[in-house]
Scaffold this motif. Structure first.
Motif, short mmCIF file in Angstrom:
data_model
loop_
_atom_site.label_atom_id
_atom_site.label_comp_id
_atom_site.label_asym_id
_atom_site.label_seq_id
_atom_site.Cartn_x
_atom_site.Cartn_y
_atom_site.Cartn_z
N UNK A 73 0.83 -1.20 0.00
CA UNK A 73 0.00 0.00 0.00
C UNK A 73 0.87 1.26 0.00
N UNK A 74 1.98 1.24 0.74
CA UNK A 74 2.90 2.37 0.76
C UNK A 74 3.50 2.59 -0.63
N UNK A 75 3.82 1.52 -1.31
CA UNK A 75 4.37 1.60 -2.66
C UNK A 75 3.37 2.26 -3.61
N UNK A 76 2.11 1.83 -3.52
CA UNK A 76 1.07 2.42 -4.37
C UNK A 76 0.87 3.89 -4.05
N UNK A 77 0.86 4.23 -2.78
CA UNK A 77 0.65 5.62 -2.37
C UNK A 77 1.76 6.52 -2.90
N UNK A 78 3.01 6.06 -2.79
CA UNK A 78 4.14 6.85 -3.26
C UNK A 78 4.11 7.00 -4.78
N UNK A 79 3.78 5.93 -5.48
CA UNK A 79 3.72 5.99 -6.94
C UNK A 79 2.64 6.97 -7.40
N UNK A 80 1.51 6.96 -6.72
CA UNK A 80 0.42 7.87 -7.08
C UNK A 80 0.81 9.33 -6.87
N UNK A 81 1.69 9.57 -5.90
CA UNK A 81 2.13 10.94 -5.60
C UNK A 81 3.36 11.33 -6.40
N UNK A 82 3.90 10.40 -7.16
CA UNK A 82 5.12 10.69 -7.91
C UNK A 82 6.35 10.81 -7.05
N UNK A 83 6.36 10.13 -5.90
CA UNK A 83 7.48 10.17 -4.96
C UNK A 83 8.21 8.82 -5.01
N UNK A 84 9.52 8.87 -5.22
CA UNK A 84 10.29 7.63 -5.27
C UNK A 84 10.68 7.20 -3.86
N UNK A 85 10.62 5.90 -3.60
CA UNK A 85 11.01 5.34 -2.31
C UNK A 85 12.17 4.37 -2.53
N UNK A 86 13.30 4.68 -1.90
CA UNK A 86 14.49 3.83 -1.97
C UNK A 86 14.80 3.31 -0.57
N UNK A 87 15.42 2.15 -0.51
CA UNK A 87 15.55 1.43 0.75
C UNK A 87 16.98 1.47 1.31
N UNK A 88 17.06 1.41 2.62
CA UNK A 88 18.35 1.41 3.30
C UNK A 88 18.98 0.04 3.39
N UNK A 89 18.92 -0.73 2.32
CA UNK A 89 19.58 -2.05 2.30
C UNK A 89 21.04 -1.85 1.92
N UNK A 90 21.84 -1.45 2.92
CA UNK A 90 23.21 -1.06 2.65
C UNK A 90 24.10 -2.22 2.19
N UNK A 91 23.74 -3.45 2.55
CA UNK A 91 24.60 -4.56 2.16
C UNK A 91 24.58 -4.81 0.65
N UNK A 92 23.58 -4.26 -0.04
CA UNK A 92 23.57 -4.36 -1.49
C UNK A 92 24.77 -3.66 -2.13
N UNK A 93 25.39 -2.72 -1.40
CA UNK A 93 26.54 -2.01 -1.94
C UNK A 93 27.83 -2.33 -1.19
N UNK A 94 27.81 -3.35 -0.32
CA UNK A 94 28.97 -3.69 0.50
C UNK A 94 30.10 -4.30 -0.33
N UNK A 95 31.32 -4.00 0.10
CA UNK A 95 32.51 -4.55 -0.54
C UNK A 95 32.55 -6.07 -0.42
N UNK A 96 32.24 -6.59 0.78
CA UNK A 96 32.38 -8.03 0.98
C UNK A 96 31.37 -8.81 0.14
N UNK A 97 30.21 -8.23 -0.11
CA UNK A 97 29.21 -8.88 -0.96
C UNK A 97 29.70 -8.91 -2.40
N UNK A 98 30.19 -7.77 -2.86
CA UNK A 98 30.67 -7.69 -4.25
C UNK A 98 31.83 -8.66 -4.50
#
Length: 422
Positions: A189-214
């Protein structure tokens, strides 16, 4: 070195405005506080110099910076929001100007608690040194004067309401801390609400950019029939009191809290989704599930450590291990076709350990995991803040769509793993 160390004196600012004969000064009344802000375009090349909030002049976002509102700070040395604030106040994220901190609990019902008193001391120090202003509610803030980024780092249960309020108060982009919402339905529902308002929502999943993961993923690609295991550790004391407090404070559960980062990696890089999961296998020897009493006296059941392997219908296989009392380091391993470990990479690595030691000396009572992930928190915030300003893609940063699928996987796994561990 802070951009806010030299705040203008109100009388001086007034004198300068009169002397320069600026044509206009804009005041906007706020419904709840009657606060106002003043725009001063006296400095050549600068969009805005200062404004008044509650009668006090403050510095705020310069050209090329997002105006950041931290929504939900938490306790000093313990709250993730607090550490986000520290990094921005120390100018670790050049595209982010932390102009306002909204803290409903410690400026409201929790103000008189011991943690609330600690917060008050930190608030006074922060206002004096940096000029950042604190508010009880988003309703108390002036309209945005730069691209506004709302960094929501409050209680997970409050996130749906806070997202709605952030959109209503002019956020162009929202940085939402994991897992985003208590349930899949709320996050969708939050995703739909943000899309309707034209507001982008990005997540704090910091491990997606971690050196050890890469580095782990890159190495695994060189090993035929390799198997990757992501290991996440926290440093809670292995006592009923410590874990009971942890269970209550993170009542959404380990898979929606601590291990959600690893699940996001599986969704992002290993094609894991509820529809694509073929088999889930719990490591019963490693795993542990307990029912413990929290500070409120209520019982909470959760994993204090868990390890499992997921096999997908498309032929991929990956494992996750998480331990609340496992220490401060996270790492990943690669095993070959025989099951022999051929690669292991830690976070922090040797290169980063000196930096971790410096942060530990600077903030000796803060949560240790802040320091091991410090560079990655900075990377994600800077990319999101820059994106808020210039609209360019925030490379590697998870979207709310990834978050929805990740939360679906977490909700799917919990009853399966609980059943296997009984």
């Amino acid at each position: 070195k802070s951009r806010r160390n030299n705040l203008p004196n109100p009388s001086t600012a007034t004198f300068l405005i009169m002397k320069l004969q600026l044509p206009t000064m804009l005041f906007t009344s706020l419904a709840t506080r009657g606060s106002a802000f003043a725009i001063n375009n006296a400095r050549s090349g600068a969009r805005t110099l200062s404004r008044a909030f509650g009668g006090s002049p403050i510095m705020f976002a310069k050209e090329g910076q997002a105006e950041v509102i931290l929504v939900g700070c938490g306790a000093p040395n313990r709250g993730m929001g607090w550490y986000h604030a520290v990094q921005m106040l120390e100018d670790k994220c050049p595209s982010a100007s932390l102009d306002f901190i909204v803290e409903p609990w410690f400026l409201g019902g929790g103000a008189d608690s011991p943690a609330g008193q600690d917060f008050k001391i930190w608030q006074e120090q922060t206002e004096t040194k940096y000029g950042t202003k604190f508010a009880l509610s988003l309703d108390d803030l002036p309209p945005p004067e730069a691209p506004r980024l709302a960094l929501i780092s409050g209680r997970t249960a409050d996130n749906p309401k806070l997202l709605t309020e952030s959109i209503a108060h002019g956020a162009k982009c929202i940085y939402l801390e994991k897992p985003g919402a208590p349930t899949v339905a709320e996050l969708e529902q939050m995703k739909k609400e943000a899309e309707a308002a034209g507001v982008e929502v990005l997540m704090g999943y910091n491990k997606n950019v971690c050196k050890y993961v890469r580095k782990t993923r890159e190495y695994a690609e060189t090993v035929p029939n390799s198997h990757v295991t992501f290991v996440s550790n926290n440093a809670y004391e292995n006592t009923p009191e410590s874990l009971g407090e942890c269970f209550e404070r993170n009542a959404e559960g380990m898979l929606k809290n601590m291990a959600i980062h690893e699940l996001a990696l599986l969704v992002s890089f290993y094609d894991v989704s509820v529809d694509n999961i073929a088999e889930v296998i719990a490591d019963k020897e490693f795993s542990s599930m307990q029912t413990l009493t929290g500070p409120s006296g209520k019982p909470y059941t959760d994993f204090d450590k868990i390890k499992f392997t997921i096999k997908t219908k498309t032929g991929k296989e990956v494992s996750v291990a998480a331990d609340r009392c496992g220490g401060t380091d996270s790492y990943a391993t690669v095993t070959d076709a025989t099951g022999e470990e051929v690669f292991r990479y830690y976070m922090p690595d040797e290169e980063d350990k000196k930096h971790v030691a410096e942060l530990q000396a600077q903030y000796p009572t803060a949560m240790p995991y802040f320091f091991t992930q410090d560079p990655d928190y900075i990377t994600v915030k800077e990319r999101v803040a820059k994106h808020t300003v210039d609209g360019q893609p925030a490379e590697g940063v998870a979207t709310i769509g990834v978050a929805v699928e990740t939360l679906k996987v977490a909700e799917y796994l919990v009853p399966i793993l609980q059943k296997q561990l009984k």
